[in-house]
Design a protein around this motif. Structure first.
Motif, PDB file in Angstrom:
ATOM      1  N   GLU A  46       0.855  -1.179   0.000  1.00 57.92           N
ATOM      2  CA  GLU A  46       0.000   0.000   0.000  1.00 57.92           C
ATOM      3  C   GLU A  46       0.897   1.237   0.000  1.00 57.92           C
ATOM      4  N   LEU A  47       0.750   2.066  -1.032  1.00 55.50           N
ATOM      5  CA  LEU A  47       1.621   3.221  -1.206  1.00 55.50           C
ATOM      6  C   LEU A  47       0.975   4.489  -0.650  1.00 55.50           C
ATOM      7  N   ILE A  48       0.327   4.335   0.474  1.00 59.58           N
ATOM      8  CA  ILE A  48      -0.404   5.425   1.128  1.00 59.58           C
ATOM      9  C   ILE A  48       0.475   6.022   2.216  1.00 59.58           C
ATOM     10  N   GLY A  49       0.347   7.330   2.424  1.00 58.76           N
ATOM     11  CA  GLY A  49       1.119   7.989   3.471  1.00 58.76           C
ATOM     12  C   GLY A  49       0.389   9.196   4.014  1.00 58.76           C
ATOM     13  N   PRO A  50       0.994   9.876   4.979  1.00 59.39           N
ATOM     14  CA  PRO A  50       0.364  11.070   5.557  1.00 59.39           C
ATOM     15  C   PRO A  50       0.335  12.236   4.581  1.00 59.39           C
ATOM     16  N   PHE A  51      -0.471  13.234   4.883  1.00 61.60           N
ATOM     17  CA  PHE A  51      -0.548  14.428   4.065  1.00 61.60           C
ATOM     18  C   PHE A  51       0.826  15.100   3.966  1.00 61.60           C
ATOM     19  N   PRO A  52       1.151  15.668   2.808  1.00 60.84           N
ATOM     20  CA  PRO A  52       2.406  16.424   2.698  1.00 60.84           C
ATOM     21  C   PRO A  52       2.369  17.653   3.592  1.00 60.84           C
ATOM     22  N   TRP A  71     -20.272  17.168   9.192  1.00 61.95           N
ATOM     23  CA  TRP A  71     -19.037  16.796   8.489  1.00 61.95           C
ATOM     24  C   TRP A  71     -18.527  15.454   8.986  1.00 61.95           C
ATOM     25  N   GLY A  72     -17.873  14.712   8.070  1.00 65.07           N
ATOM     26  CA  GLY A  72     -17.250  13.453   8.433  1.00 65.07           C
ATOM     27  C   GLY A  72     -15.761  13.641   8.677  1.00 65.07           C
ATOM     28  N   PRO A  73     -15.082  12.594   9.168  1.00 69.55           N
ATOM     29  CA  PRO A  73     -13.657  12.692   9.473  1.00 69.55           C
ATOM     30  C   PRO A  73     -12.778  12.689   8.226  1.00 69.55           C
ATOM     31  N   VAL A  74     -11.618  13.348   8.338  1.00 75.79           N
ATOM     32  CA  VAL A  74     -10.592  13.330   7.301  1.00 75.79           C
ATOM     33  C   VAL A  74      -9.357  12.654   7.893  1.00 75.79           C
ATOM     34  N   PRO A  75      -9.001  11.458   7.442  1.00 81.28           N
ATOM     35  CA  PRO A  75      -7.816  10.797   7.979  1.00 81.28           C
ATOM     36  C   PRO A  75      -6.552  11.459   7.457  1.00 81.28           C
ATOM     37  N   ASP A  76      -5.490  11.388   8.224  1.00 82.05           N
ATOM     38  CA  ASP A  76      -4.191  11.914   7.775  1.00 82.05           C
ATOM     39  C   ASP A  76      -3.564  10.868   6.859  1.00 82.05           C
ATOM     40  N   SER A  77      -4.157  10.725   5.679  1.00 79.97           N
ATOM     41  CA  SER A  77      -3.780   9.625   4.809  1.00 79.97           C
ATOM     42  C   SER A  77      -4.194   9.918   3.369  1.00 79.97           C
ATOM     43  N   GLY A  78      -3.347   9.530   2.428  1.00 79.13           N
ATOM     44  CA  GLY A  78      -3.645   9.695   1.014  1.00 79.13           C
ATOM     45  C   GLY A  78      -2.504   9.161   0.172  1.00 79.13           C
TER      46      GLY A  78
END
Length: 448
Positions: A46-52, A71-78
């Protein structure tokens, strides 16, 4: 059955298909070449990581959205490109000042197009005046300050922010004089670009063409939009076709392929990675809200593409689905695929989505999926789709031939050919589908 050639491979008397003769990719996790991309796919990474943290995004506000009613949650991930800010302007004949004003999507697209040409065995520096086209899928990015303001970048912003310049920069930099078109059908953009590029070659508008898509987010706008709609993956993982999916996860990326007629590829000694048997585009029409997918439209599109390919759908061994991971979109897509590729219980095509590895790369998503399929064909293996161990209950898996690709497995050809399909659907209602025939390569299981 599939349409077949009547020649013996020497260029005599055969259907002159549009073929893919080269490709290149940039993906999250520092992936900037085909070997690394294939390794990540084959190894279920999985090539996912935290926000820049270097884009000046309002991260504190973004991560606090769930505390605001509605509003829903925004994970520190993308799925973010680590090299999105890197660019050598002088290599492409661009001044540093102009380069800063350029949407990063233009920069990434230029270098990926260059690599695709090299992969096809072409010299990108010797194409000035070529009757070649360039079709690139791209959507808005909100990069940089407003053009309607006095800044040090004024004078460069008109081209720097134009979506058309993503294709135009490539054509200009290489000296291509064929059609140069930026395509925005939202998440279906890059497969739409592929469809249009193939049509331009068939009609004689160009001798060959580049087709692809790019996505670099200039702002976190997509995260805001889907947080408001409660459609983001709460746990930071995109679980396409899974019973545990909670929503999508945004990503970035770029992919470009080189298209030409099979006769031209053979004459120039280019490797043929796939024949594009057919591609088709349609729209959901009215009825449901514009952003809601339509299973009937998707099923209709798949059937028309199969008919155009003159192919027995039982030959398709791999389906690269759209697979956004949303509780609304995935069930609709699964039902459309089960109705078209799934009735034969003896035939068990594998289904997956590259989005589980890299996130939803929006305008580039379809092209990343297409290149995944090409690499599977070149390596003779079907790459697994992540988080596929608990399939969605939206369909009865026991009564359909479809199976999620859960592990790396051999992909046996049929009479020397592997057949695959790729889907991509846009949030504004556009649907795209393509069917590929990939001949077994002479040096299979070597560097693609």
């Amino acid at each position: 059955m599939a349409r077949t050639r009547s020649g013996d491979g020497d260029g005599t008397d055969y259907t002159d298909h549009i073929v893919i003769a080269g490709m290149a990719v940039e993906a999250p996790g520092g992936v900037d070449n085909l070997d690394d991309f294939w390794s990540a796919l084959a190894e279920s990474r999985e090539l996912i990581g935290p926000f820049p943290r270097d884009r000046e995004w309002p991260l504190r506000e973004l991560f606090a959205l769930e505390r605001t009613e509605g509003w829903g949650p925004v994970p520190d991930s993308g799925g973010f490109l680590s090299g999105a800010t890197e660019f050598d302007p002088q290599f492409f004949g661009i001044t540093p000042r102009e380069a800063i004003a350029m949407d990063p999507q233009q920069r990434v697209a230029m270098r990926v197009a260059w690599r695709a040409l090299e992969h096809a065995g072409m010299n990108p520096g010797a194409l000035d005046g070529a009757e070649a086209g360039c079709f690139m899928g791209v959507s808005f990015s909100e990069y940089g300050p407003r053009a309607g303001a006095v800044t040090e970048h004024s004078g460069y912003r008109a081209v720097g922010t134009a979506l058309g310049a993503v294709a135009g920069r490539i054509s200009h930099g290489l000296g291509l004089v064929g059609p140069s078109v930026a395509v925005d059908t939202a998440c279906a953009s890059s497969l739409t670009a592929l469809h249009q590029a193939a049509a331009a070659i068939r009609s004689g508008e160009c001798d060959w063409a580049l087709a692809g898509g790019v996505c670099v987010m200039g702002s976190p706008a997509a995260f805001y939009e889907f947080a408001k709609n409660h459609a983001l993956a709460a746990d930071g993982h995109l679980r396409a076709y899974s019973a545990r999916t909670t929503g999508t996860l945004w990503g970035e990326g770029a992919g470009v392929v080189v298209l030409e007629r099979e006769s031209r590829a053979r004459a120039h000694g280019h490797r043929i990675y796939a024949r594009l048997l057919a591609s088709r585009i349609n729209h959901n029409g009215k009825g449901a809200p514009i952003a809601v997918p339509d299973a009937w439209a998707q099923e209709t599109l798949v059937r028309k593409t199969i008919d155009a390919a003159e192919l027995d759908p039982a030959l398709v061994g791999l389906i690269e689905g759209h697979g956004t991971g949303t509780p609304v979109g995935d069930p609709l897509e699964l039902n459309a695929l089960c109705a078209t590729y799934g009735p034969d219980l003896e035939h068990r095509p594998r289904l997956g989505s590259v989005k589980t590895n890299v996130g939803h790369a929006q305008a580039a998503a379809g092209m990343l999926g297409l290149i995944k399929v090409l690499l599977c064909g070149a390596n003779g293996q079907i790459a697994p789709s992540l988080h596929a161990d608990d399939p969605s209950p939206a369909v009865d898996w026991e009564s359909t031939g479809l199976r999620l690709a859960t592990e790396l497995e051999p992909w046996e050809p049929y009479d020397g050919i592997r057949y695959a399909a790729v889907s991509s659907f846009g949030v504004a209602g556009t649907n795209a589908h393509a069917i590929l025939a990939m001949p077994v390569l002479e040096d299979e299981n070597t560097d693609a």
